[in-house]
Motif scaffolding. Sequence first.
Motif, mmCIF file in Angstrom:
data_model
loop_
_atom_site.group_PDB
_atom_site.id
_atom_site.type_symbol
_atom_site.label_atom_id
_atom_site.label_comp_id
_atom_site.label_asym_id
_atom_site.label_seq_id
_atom_site.Cartn_x
_atom_site.Cartn_y
_atom_site.Cartn_z
ATOM 1 N N ARG A 7 -5.375 -14.280 3.410
ATOM 2 C CA ARG A 7 -3.970 -14.215 3.027
ATOM 3 C C ARG A 7 -3.371 -12.924 3.568
ATOM 4 O O ARG A 7 -4.037 -11.883 3.588
ATOM 5 N N HIS A 8 -2.134 -13.014 3.958
ATOM 6 C CA HIS A 8 -1.400 -11.825 4.374
ATOM 7 C C HIS A 8 -0.141 -11.736 3.529
ATOM 8 O O HIS A 8 0.381 -12.754 3.073
ATOM 9 N N VAL A 9 0.346 -10.514 3.348
ATOM 10 C CA VAL A 9 1.598 -10.321 2.624
ATOM 11 C C VAL A 9 2.490 -9.394 3.450
ATOM 12 O O VAL A 9 2.006 -8.463 4.103
ATOM 13 N N PHE A 10 3.780 -9.684 3.430
ATOM 14 C CA PHE A 10 4.789 -8.843 4.072
ATOM 15 C C PHE A 10 5.504 -8.093 2.959
ATOM 16 O O PHE A 10 6.082 -8.715 2.067
ATOM 17 N N VAL A 11 5.421 -6.757 2.979
ATOM 18 C CA VAL A 11 6.083 -5.958 1.947
ATOM 19 C C VAL A 11 7.205 -5.152 2.587
ATOM 20 O O VAL A 11 7.025 -4.560 3.649
ATOM 21 N N TYR A 12 8.369 -5.160 1.930
ATOM 22 C CA TYR A 12 9.561 -4.560 2.544
ATOM 23 C C TYR A 12 10.256 -3.543 1.653
ATOM 24 O O TYR A 12 11.214 -2.901 2.070
ATOM 25 N N GLY A 13 9.760 -3.370 0.405
ATOM 26 C CA GLY A 13 10.443 -2.483 -0.530
ATOM 27 C C GLY A 13 9.510 -1.469 -1.145
ATOM 28 O O GLY A 13 8.843 -0.712 -0.451
ATOM 29 N N THR A 14 9.434 -1.486 -2.486
ATOM 30 C CA THR A 14 8.663 -0.464 -3.197
ATOM 31 C C THR A 14 7.160 -0.576 -2.971
ATOM 32 O O THR A 14 6.418 0.366 -3.265
ATOM 33 N N LEU A 15 6.696 -1.725 -2.456
ATOM 34 C CA LEU A 15 5.261 -1.879 -2.170
ATOM 35 C C LEU A 15 4.866 -1.224 -0.848
ATOM 36 O O LEU A 15 3.677 -1.107 -0.537
ATOM 37 N N ARG A 16 5.866 -0.791 -0.057
ATOM 38 C CA ARG A 16 5.532 -0.153 1.219
ATOM 39 C C ARG A 16 4.870 1.204 0.998
ATOM 40 O O ARG A 16 5.005 1.826 -0.048
ATOM 41 N N ARG A 17 4.178 1.655 2.040
ATOM 42 C CA ARG A 17 3.476 2.947 1.999
ATOM 43 C C ARG A 17 4.462 4.048 1.592
ATOM 44 O O ARG A 17 5.535 4.158 2.185
ATOM 45 N N GLY A 18 4.107 4.786 0.561
ATOM 46 C CA GLY A 18 4.986 5.855 0.094
ATOM 47 C C GLY A 18 6.008 5.386 -0.937
ATOM 48 O O GLY A 18 6.734 6.194 -1.506
ATOM 49 N N GLY A 19 6.066 4.082 -1.190
ATOM 50 C CA GLY A 19 7.013 3.544 -2.168
ATOM 51 C C GLY A 19 6.497 3.692 -3.593
ATOM 52 O O GLY A 19 5.335 4.050 -3.827
ATOM 53 N N ARG A 20 7.355 3.388 -4.540
ATOM 54 C CA ARG A 20 7.012 3.544 -5.960
ATOM 55 C C ARG A 20 5.790 2.713 -6.342
ATOM 56 O O ARG A 20 4.984 3.131 -7.165
ATOM 57 N N ASN A 21 5.665 1.516 -5.774
ATOM 58 C CA ASN A 21 4.526 0.631 -6.076
ATOM 59 C C ASN A 21 3.589 0.500 -4.878
ATOM 60 O O ASN A 21 3.010 -0.550 -4.656
ATOM 61 N N ASP A 22 3.448 1.561 -4.097
ATOM 62 C CA ASP A 22 2.658 1.563 -2.853
ATOM 63 C C ASP A 22 1.414 0.667 -2.961
ATOM 64 O O ASP A 22 0.517 0.920 -3.765
ATOM 65 N N ILE A 23 1.400 -0.388 -2.147
ATOM 66 C CA ILE A 23 0.308 -1.369 -2.184
ATOM 67 C C ILE A 23 -1.048 -0.721 -1.889
ATOM 68 O O ILE A 23 -2.082 -1.192 -2.350
ATOM 69 N N ASN A 24 -1.031 0.396 -1.150
ATOM 70 C CA ASN A 24 -2.286 1.069 -0.800
ATOM 71 C C ASN A 24 -2.953 1.753 -2.001
ATOM 72 O O ASN A 24 -4.112 2.130 -1.927
ATOM 73 N N ARG A 25 -2.216 1.920 -3.081
ATOM 74 C CA ARG A 25 -2.793 2.520 -4.294
ATOM 75 C C ARG A 25 -3.378 1.468 -5.227
ATOM 76 O O ARG A 25 -3.961 1.798 -6.250
ATOM 77 N N LEU A 26 -3.170 0.194 -4.901
ATOM 78 C CA LEU A 26 -3.641 -0.878 -5.777
ATOM 79 C C LEU A 26 -5.100 -1.217 -5.475
ATOM 80 O O LEU A 26 -5.629 -0.863 -4.424
ATOM 81 N N SER A 27 -5.721 -1.920 -6.400
ATOM 82 C CA SER A 27 -7.115 -2.320 -6.229
ATOM 83 C C SER A 27 -7.242 -3.799 -6.588
ATOM 84 O O SER A 27 -6.660 -4.234 -7.575
ATOM 85 N N PRO A 28 -7.988 -4.584 -5.801
ATOM 86 C CA PRO A 28 -8.691 -4.208 -4.567
ATOM 87 C C PRO A 28 -7.720 -3.878 -3.433
ATOM 88 O O PRO A 28 -6.685 -4.518 -3.298
ATOM 89 N N ALA A 29 -8.073 -2.859 -2.674
ATOM 90 C CA ALA A 29 -7.178 -2.345 -1.635
ATOM 91 C C ALA A 29 -6.941 -3.386 -0.536
ATOM 92 O O ALA A 29 -7.840 -4.158 -0.197
#
Length: 133
Positions: A7-29
């Motif tokens: 699966r792939h996801v396209f993130v364009y807002g707060t989930l982007r790197r450096g955003g409030r909900n940065d996807i890179n801080r979530l687990s599993p990464a």
Amino acid sequence: MPEAPERHVFVYGTLRRGGRNDINRLSPAPDYVGMGEVRGVLYHLDWYPGLALGGEEAVTVVGEVYRISAELEAILDGIEQIVPGADSEYFKREVEIAVQGRPVTCLLYEINPVHVRERRPMGHGDWIVFHHG
């Protein structure tokens, strides 16, 4: 057991790197695939944006594409408050995103049009530049 399809996801807002909900801080990464773009209209809702695909005022909306697991997808659904039916703030879409010139089928969280009816489009497609500019 067959492996779950990738699966792939396209993130364009707060989930982007450096955003409030940065996807890179979530687990599993997630695994970063590359920058992607799609045609649509970004709306500024509060501290986060909403994307409506296509439309007469469409611009190129940029975001990041990540490879994700089913576990992470469930976490993202929670962040985006996906609920069954017409009242959900966002709807999950599967769209082809151009990533460095090649199409990748991605999940995308599209804003429910009801939530942006009275809103003005941002006029460009990069939330991070808009928000931090």
